[in-house]
Write an enzyme that holds these catalytic residues in place. Sequence first.
Site, mmCIF file in Angstrom:
data_model
loop_
_atom_site.group_PDB
_atom_site.id
_atom_site.type_symbol
_atom_site.label_atom_id
_atom_site.label_comp_id
_atom_site.label_asym_id
_atom_site.label_seq_id
_atom_site.Cartn_x
_atom_site.Cartn_y
_atom_site.Cartn_z
ATOM 1 C CB SER A 1 -0.953 0.021 1.197
ATOM 2 O OG SER A 1 -2.043 -0.839 0.965
ATOM 3 C CE LYS B 1 -4.768 1.720 -0.800
ATOM 4 N NZ LYS B 1 -4.072 0.498 -0.390
ATOM 5 C CB SER C 1 -4.545 1.780 3.587
ATOM 6 O OG SER C 1 -3.725 1.223 2.571
#
Length: 412
Positions: free
Chosen positions: A192, A195, A253
Site C-alpha cells: 500500500s 497509494k 488505505s
Amino acid sequence: MLLPLLLLAAVVLEAADGRVTAQALNLRAKPDTKSPVVGRAVKGEVLTVYREVNGWYEVSLPATVEAWISAGLVKNNKVASNANLRSGPGTSHASLGVLAAGTPLTILSRQNGWAKVRVPNPGSLRAYASARYINASGTVPASGGAAVSRSAAAAKPRINGLAARNGIVVYHVGSGQVLYEQHADRPVAIASLTKMMTLLVALDELERRSDVTLDTKVPISKSAAGVAPTKAGLVPGKSITVRELLSSMIIKSCNDSAALTAEFFGGGSADYFIYKMNQKARALGMKSTTFYNPHGLPGASAELDNRSTPNDLVKLARAFMQRKLARQWVNTKSVKITNGLAQPKVLNGHNNLLGKNGVDGIKTGYTNRAGFCIATHANTASGEYIIIATGFPKAATRDSVVAQLLKWARNR
C-alpha cells in the site's frame, strides 16, 4: 495518434538511433529476461533508443504491434477510449503504452474479457532490449531524475530488530543526504505504499481539471466496490465526494477507494491512470519502480506486484510531502466518511508512529510477499527526515526499527 499531453515534459528525452548487432533480438515488456517477449528485431534493423535502464535500452516497437487490450474498450474495430496496450490478457501484465481513442485495430483472438489485437504503433509503444546487442549512435540518456546524495561515511547504527534482509533508507530532507542505507536499490513489493503515488497523480489531475473539485460527487462502480479489503465499504450506485474518496484511500488505505480513484481520474480507464502513475514515477527519477495497479494488492505472481526500491520511495515521499493536502491527510489519524457507504462511519488509520517524536506521516503497507513496510516522515528540531523501511515480518518490529533509526538520525 498519441495524446498531446500523454508524456510529461520532465520525461521527454532526446532519442538516438540504434542498430541491432545480433542475428535476432527479443524485445521485452520490461528490462529483464523474465519479461514477456512483445516483439523481435533482426540484425541491421534500426530502432529508436530512448534511454538506458540498467543495461537495457528502452526502444521503439515495430510499426505494427500485436498485444492485448481490454475487450470492453474495443468498439467497431477501434479503441473506444484511452487504453493501455498490454503484454498479456490482464491488468497485471506490463503496459507497452497507451492507445488513444479512435486508434484502428484488428482483433486476433479473445480471452477472459481481453482481446489480442494487431495495431499500428502511434509512436508511443515501447519495449526493452539488451543494450549489448544494440550499437547506438549519439548519446543515450540514462534513467534517473532528481537524485539524492550520500553523506560522508558514518558509523552504522545499532538497531534492535533490523535484519540483513530489510531495505532501509534514512534521508535528511534539508541537506538532501542519505544518512544510512541498506539494500537501498533492491526492488521489492511495496504493497500500500503504492497509494502515495495514487494520491499524487490524483492531486495532479485535480489541479489540471477545472470541472472537478473536492466536492465533486463520484459515482461508485461495481468493479471498484468489489476490490478486496482493506475497504471503506463503498456501495455500488451511490456516490462519494472526491474529498472523502481520496482521504479514505490515504488515511485508512482503502483499496476500493483507490480503485475508484483510478477509474474516475483515468477518465473511466483505470489502465490509463496506472499509465500516468508510471509516467509520474519516471518524472520523479524513480528508475526502478513499476506500478500495475493503484492500490498495491499482490499481482498474479511476484513479478507482477507493484515494485520499487527504498531510494525510489524517498523520491516519491519527498514529492508527496510537498503537497499541502497530502501532507495534511497523512498527519490525520482518522476520517469520517458520510457519502457512498451503507451508513456514515469513522475510518481509523494504521500508522502507529503518527504523532510520536515528530512523525507526521506517511504510509504503511503489508502483503504476504512485501511483508510490513512503511514510508515515514518526521519534522523535528534537528530537521525533517524521511525513513523508508521494507520487508519486516511484523508491524511492531518495523515500527520499533523506524523509531530507533529516527532517534539515531536526530542524535548524530
